[in-house]
Design an enzyme around this catalytic site. Sequence first.
Site, PDB file in Angstrom:
ATOM      1  N   GLU A 185       0.826  -1.206   0.000  1.00 46.13           N
ATOM      2  CA  GLU A 185       0.000   0.000   0.000  1.00 46.13           C
ATOM      3  C   GLU A 185       0.863   1.260   0.000  1.00 46.13           C
ATOM      4  OE1 GLU A 185      -0.220  -2.504   2.071  1.00 46.13           O
ATOM      5  OE2 GLU A 185      -2.289  -3.094   2.469  1.00 46.13           O
ATOM      6  N   ASN A 230       1.903  -9.263  -5.573  1.00 43.84           N
ATOM      7  CA  ASN A 230       1.776  -8.364  -6.713  1.00 43.84           C
ATOM      8  C   ASN A 230       2.691  -8.787  -7.869  1.00 43.84           C
ATOM      9  OD1 ASN A 230       1.516  -6.206  -8.424  1.00 43.84           O
ATOM     10  ND2 ASN A 230       2.188  -4.661  -6.973  1.00 43.84           N
ATOM     11  N   PRO A 231       2.124  -9.109  -9.055  1.00 41.95           N
ATOM     12  CA  PRO A 231       2.968  -9.511 -10.186  1.00 41.95           C
ATOM     13  C   PRO A 231       3.480  -8.358 -11.026  1.00 41.95           C
ATOM     14  CG  PRO A 231       0.688  -9.705 -10.829  1.00 41.95           C
ATOM     15  CD  PRO A 231       0.689  -9.212  -9.390  1.00 41.95           C
ATOM     16  N   GLU A 266      15.339  -5.712  -1.690  1.00 46.15           N
ATOM     17  CA  GLU A 266      16.232  -6.070  -2.797  1.00 46.15           C
ATOM     18  C   GLU A 266      15.532  -6.892  -3.875  1.00 46.15           C
ATOM     19  OE1 GLU A 266      20.777  -5.982  -1.679  1.00 46.15           O
ATOM     20  OE2 GLU A 266      19.835  -7.786  -0.857  1.00 46.15           O
ATOM     21  N   PRO A 304      12.124 -14.925   0.888  1.00 48.99           N
ATOM     22  CA  PRO A 304      10.943 -15.050   1.753  1.00 48.99           C
ATOM     23  C   PRO A 304      10.236 -13.719   1.919  1.00 48.99           C
ATOM     24  CG  PRO A 304      12.972 -15.175   3.050  1.00 48.99           C
ATOM     25  CD  PRO A 304      13.379 -15.200   1.605  1.00 48.99           C
ATOM     26  N   ARG A 305       8.905 -13.770   2.014  1.00 47.67           N
ATOM     27  CA  ARG A 305       8.116 -12.546   2.168  1.00 47.67           C
ATOM     28  C   ARG A 305       8.559 -11.760   3.392  1.00 47.67           C
ATOM     29  NH1 ARG A 305       6.164  -8.393   2.480  1.00 47.67           N
ATOM     30  NH2 ARG A 305       4.032  -7.679   2.104  1.00 47.67           N
ATOM     31  N   GLU A 308       5.529  -5.708 -10.582  1.00 44.15           N
ATOM     32  CA  GLU A 308       6.954  -5.344 -10.595  1.00 44.15           C
ATOM     33  C   GLU A 308       7.802  -6.318 -11.408  1.00 44.15           C
ATOM     34  OE1 GLU A 308       8.065  -4.802  -6.521  1.00 44.15           O
ATOM     35  OE2 GLU A 308       7.254  -2.773  -6.424  1.00 44.15           O
TER      36      GLU A 308
END
Length: 434
Positions: free
Chosen positions: A68, A338-339, A314, A271-272, A341
């Site tokens: 966001e 989100n795809p 990164e 990892p997220r 980027e």
Amino acid sequence: MRVPPLPAALRVYRYGLYLGEPAVAGLLAWRSRRGKEDPARLPERRGCPGRARPVGHLVWMHGASIGEALSLVGLIEGMVGRGCSVLVTTGTRSAADLLSQRLPAGAVHQYVPLDAPRWVERFLAHWQPDLAVVAESEIWPNTVVALHERGIPLVLVNGRMSQRSYQGWARSPRTARALLSRIAVCLCQTKADAERFARLGAPRISVIGNLKYDSAIPPADAQQLAYLRDMVGDRPVWVAASTHPGEDAVVARVHARLRDRFPRLLTIAVPRHPRRGEEVAQVAQEASLRTNRRAKNGRPQANVDFYVADTLGELGLFYRLCPLVFLGGSLVEHGGQNPIEPVRLGSAVLHGPHIFNFSEPYGALDEAGGARLVSDEEDLAAAVADLVANSGRTAEMARRGQTALAAFEGAVGRTLAVLDPYVAQMKLAARERA
């Protein structure tokens, strides 16, 4: 327009948080001990300012977490360009750390106060914003009411209302209407979002599109990118980005499945949540993969199978490094990541079936052939093998993905056009006061 009075449920919530303020403070202290809050800036979460208010017109923009907050960067730049200072708030440490690298001059960051009435009042009394802008679905009752009482317009941008959220709000229709009627305008991502807001009682709604299609591509350190490209060389490489618990083991087993066919394959796992780096590395080691962690200054040398990129901010580096990306949060019921980027940076995208948070971009990408659905571990292994072995096919997927997403751009400009009258009004009021 006359707004409905606050129903009993909202009054109970409001005064309950007056009385429960010590318990909320205890919650913050507990979160701080667990590393989820910044101890040095904990007072900001209680509405205590961490710096002086900028002189002149001030727009407050809030994005709860990384996605966001980053979606607001184009609006922040637009407001600064219009001569306004911008206060940007977030609720997570990771978003604050990332924004420290992205905010333009003229914008400052603070942590958002929790929704305790005295804390919200303290925050507003210091910052005195002329306009408040919140992203997606951040509807905190005491904050909404306090802004309305002070006559500060509140605009919801990139508005999103899932079916599950709608059903929750619909169980308290008077509460929903009382809050949404106090929002100046809801700028929604899709027609479906707008219809849900309308059914809940939002009186002023527009469909603008998704700001994330216009987001600036994530940066990358040029020196690090050149260094890693030289180290990886011509090895086949793919990245599993923003993975969640349950997916790391799948990614590790996929590499193990493909090792005989592609003995030089390099898998990069991001990892997220970077704090899970040790856990992810352990999962890979259990699959008999040679592993290194970036957070421990490890590098993806020739003898490394599985590189854990457990650092913050990164992803832009690894999207540029890898032509093929699997996006996590989609093999587990998280709702996807989100795809936009990776596609804008030239990657072909793989994803699981659980993508309800990003159904529009994934739908467009899948239809255009810029992304591919994988339903399970076997499916993922087959797709990685196919695309690693066929670089031309991977490049064509990436090209189709970029073409598919280009049609959705422009939400930042449309949103700024809606905000412009509020900016003009605040400047006019300032001239009249002078």
